[in-house]
Design a protein around this motif. Structure first.
Motif, PDB file in Angstrom:
ATOM      1  N   HIS A  55       0.977  -1.298  -0.082  1.00  0.00           N
ATOM      2  CA  HIS A  55      -0.027  -0.067  -0.009  1.00  0.00           C
ATOM      3  C   HIS A  55       0.768   1.287   0.003  1.00  0.00           C
ATOM      4  O   HIS A  55       1.537   1.405   0.762  1.00  0.00           O
ATOM      5  N   LEU A  56       0.683   2.153  -1.069  1.00  0.00           N
ATOM      6  CA  LEU A  56       1.497   3.112  -1.132  1.00  0.00           C
ATOM      7  C   LEU A  56       0.502   4.348  -1.021  1.00  0.00           C
ATOM      8  O   LEU A  56      -0.069   4.750  -2.300  1.00  0.00           O
ATOM      9  N   SER A  57       0.363   5.293  -0.194  1.00  0.00           N
ATOM     10  CA  SER A  57      -0.527   6.388  -0.019  1.00  0.00           C
ATOM     11  C   SER A  57       0.540   7.468  -0.267  1.00  0.00           C
ATOM     12  O   SER A  57       1.580   7.924   0.701  1.00  0.00           O
ATOM     13  N   SER A  58       0.177   8.378  -1.111  1.00  0.00           N
ATOM     14  CA  SER A  58       1.080   9.460  -1.569  1.00  0.00           C
ATOM     15  C   SER A  58       0.898  10.551  -0.537  1.00  0.00           C
ATOM     16  O   SER A  58       2.005  11.032  -0.206  1.00  0.00           O
ATOM     17  N   GLY A  59      -0.186  10.685   0.242  1.00  0.00           N
ATOM     18  CA  GLY A  59      -0.045  11.589   1.488  1.00  0.00           C
ATOM     19  C   GLY A  59       0.755  11.076   2.451  1.00  0.00           C
ATOM     20  O   GLY A  59       1.498  11.914   3.138  1.00  0.00           O
ATOM     21  N   ASP A  60       0.573   9.784   2.664  1.00  0.00           N
ATOM     22  CA  ASP A  60       1.561   9.360   4.139  1.00  0.00           C
ATOM     23  C   ASP A  60       3.251   9.383   3.309  1.00  0.00           C
ATOM     24  O   ASP A  60       3.914   9.404   4.274  1.00  0.00           O
ATOM     25  N   LEU A  61       3.133   9.123   2.367  1.00  0.00           N
ATOM     26  CA  LEU A  61       4.772   9.268   1.778  1.00  0.00           C
ATOM     27  C   LEU A  61       5.215  10.644   2.139  1.00  0.00           C
ATOM     28  O   LEU A  61       6.345  10.700   2.446  1.00  0.00           O
ATOM     29  N   GLY A  83       2.075  27.174   1.146  1.00  0.00           N
ATOM     30  CA  GLY A  83       0.783  26.757   0.796  1.00  0.00           C
ATOM     31  C   GLY A  83       0.886  26.595  -0.899  1.00  0.00           C
ATOM     32  O   GLY A  83      -0.131  26.567  -1.282  1.00  0.00           O
ATOM     33  N   GLU A  84       1.914  26.151  -1.196  1.00  0.00           N
ATOM     34  CA  GLU A  84       2.039  25.909  -2.733  1.00  0.00           C
ATOM     35  C   GLU A  84       1.997  24.265  -2.950  1.00  0.00           C
ATOM     36  O   GLU A  84       1.893  23.526  -2.154  1.00  0.00           O
ATOM     37  N   LEU A  85       1.848  24.170  -4.040  1.00  0.00           N
ATOM     38  CA  LEU A  85       1.336  22.612  -4.459  1.00  0.00           C
ATOM     39  C   LEU A  85       2.802  21.968  -4.479  1.00  0.00           C
ATOM     40  O   LEU A  85       3.953  22.428  -5.277  1.00  0.00           O
ATOM     41  N   VAL A  86       2.882  20.669  -4.103  1.00  0.00           N
ATOM     42  CA  VAL A  86       4.295  19.933  -4.132  1.00  0.00           C
ATOM     43  C   VAL A  86       4.233  19.518  -5.586  1.00  0.00           C
ATOM     44  O   VAL A  86       3.196  19.016  -6.409  1.00  0.00           O
ATOM     45  N   PRO A  87       5.409  19.602  -6.162  1.00  0.00           N
ATOM     46  CA  PRO A  87       5.447  19.421  -7.592  1.00  0.00           C
ATOM     47  C   PRO A  87       5.342  17.887  -8.065  1.00  0.00           C
ATOM     48  O   PRO A  87       5.543  16.938  -7.447  1.00  0.00           O
ATOM     49  N   LEU A  88       4.536  17.775  -9.351  1.00  0.00           N
ATOM     50  CA  LEU A  88       4.138  16.408  -9.522  1.00  0.00           C
ATOM     51  C   LEU A  88       5.320  15.463  -9.382  1.00  0.00           C
ATOM     52  O   LEU A  88       4.935  14.370  -8.882  1.00  0.00           O
ATOM     53  N   ASP A  89       6.409  15.737 -10.178  1.00  0.00           N
ATOM     54  CA  ASP A  89       7.461  14.880 -10.128  1.00  0.00           C
ATOM     55  C   ASP A  89       8.122  14.745  -8.878  1.00  0.00           C
ATOM     56  O   ASP A  89       8.244  13.459  -8.787  1.00  0.00           O
ATOM     57  N   THR A  90       8.114  15.134  -8.051  1.00  0.00           N
ATOM     58  CA  THR A  90       8.410  14.867  -6.643  1.00  0.00           C
ATOM     59  C   THR A  90       7.429  13.714  -6.085  1.00  0.00           C
ATOM     60  O   THR A  90       8.091  12.735  -5.464  1.00  0.00           O
ATOM     61  N   VAL A  91       6.313  14.057  -6.075  1.00  0.00           N
ATOM     62  CA  VAL A  91       5.331  12.795  -5.711  1.00  0.00           C
ATOM     63  C   VAL A  91       5.660  11.429  -6.343  1.00  0.00           C
ATOM     64  O   VAL A  91       5.624  10.452  -5.927  1.00  0.00           O
ATOM     65  N   LEU A  92       5.755  11.344  -7.729  1.00  0.00           N
ATOM     66  CA  LEU A  92       5.993  10.419  -8.577  1.00  0.00           C
ATOM     67  C   LEU A  92       7.078   9.862  -8.309  1.00  0.00           C
ATOM     68  O   LEU A  92       7.263   8.469  -8.400  1.00  0.00           O
ATOM     69  N   ASP A  93       8.355  10.402  -8.111  1.00  0.00           N
ATOM     70  CA  ASP A  93       9.459   9.905  -7.898  1.00  0.00           C
ATOM     71  C   ASP A  93       9.624   9.381  -6.417  1.00  0.00           C
ATOM     72  O   ASP A  93      10.140   8.205  -6.324  1.00  0.00           O
TER      73      ASP A  93
END
Ligand SMILES: Nc1ncnc2c1ncn2[C@H]1C[C@H](O)[C@@H](COP(=O)(O)OP(=O)(O)O)O1
Ligand SMILES: [Mg+2]
Length: 213
Positions: A55-61, A83-93
């Motif tokens: 189980h990989l939860s992006s929020g938990d990671l 208050g900015e969005l975490v870049p897509l690439d960071t979450v994906l990596d």
């Protein structure tokens, strides 16, 4: 996972000549999509126990990375504090690194809380692979609010409060529901009625996963 281990994986997986990413090329991937408080985490835990999935939860990671105090965590925290969005690439990596770390022991992967928008799904497929199934964990917005308010009593999560819950729900309907429509076109969406009791919801989830074999 210790941070030393994490950063080593980070370097390896981003090196173009490295064979590691091949390990996850043929992995069975399930996207778990649903509004905040719909019951994704609850069902994923049960899938882990019954099927041996990871189980990989992006929020938990993201939260774990911040808590670890690592360099990457510090960068994430700085972004989130503004208050900015975490870049897509960071979450994906982060998801990719975690998948590679578990590739040898996992029967498959539950990707929970990602993709949050269609673009994230497209990027995932480019960098990792295509999902075999999308579990659409569906509950009414009143139900989600009620569950999140209750979870907020003990979760310690800064975003489990009434005002933030409203924003998260709005974003879910605007950005994430189109993800479901996108994958419906491929015929891999299974809609799960998450208004039922946990075990009854899980019976539906199990049926969808059993249908994969
Ligand atoms: N089918 C169900 N019936 C009643 N409560 C449920 C439920 N599924 C989950 N819950 C509870 C557990 C949590 O306190 C809260 C949110 O569940 P969760 O699994 O953390 O949701 P998510 O991960 O989708 O945000 O609701
Ligand atoms: Mg969750």
């Amino acid at each position: 996972m210790g941070q030393g281990c994490f950063s080593a994986l980070w370097r390896r997986s981003t090196h173009p000549a490295d064979p590691q990413p091949d390990k996850i090329k043929d992995a069975k991937i399930i996207f778990v999509v649903g509004g905040p408080g719909s019951g994704k985490g609850t069902q994923c835990e049960k899938v882990v126990a019954k099927y041996g999935y990871t189980h990989l939860s992006s929020g938990d990671l993201l939260r774990a990375e911040v808590a670890s105090g690592s360099e990457r965590g510090k960068q994430l925290q700085a972004i989130m504090q503004k208050g900015e969005l975490v870049p897509l690439d960071t979450v994906l990596d982060m998801i990719k690194d975690a998948m590679i770390a578990k590739a040898d022991v996992s029967k498959g992967f539950l990707i929970d809380g990602y993709p949050r928008e269609v673009k994230q799904g497209e990027e995932f497929e480019k960098k990792i692979g295509a999902p075999a199934l999308l579990l659409y964990v569906d509950a009414k917005s009143e139900t989600m609010v009620k569950r999140l308010m209750k979870r907020g009593e003990t979760s310690g999560r800064a975003d489990d409060n009434e005002e933030t819950i409203k924003k998260r729900l709005d974003l879910y309907y605007k950005a994430t529901e189109p993800v479901i429509t996108f994958y419906e076109g491929r015929g891999i969406v299974r809609k799960i009625n998450s208004e039922l009791a946990v075990d009854d919801v899980f019976a539906e989830v199990s049926k969808a996963i059993d249908g994969l074999k």
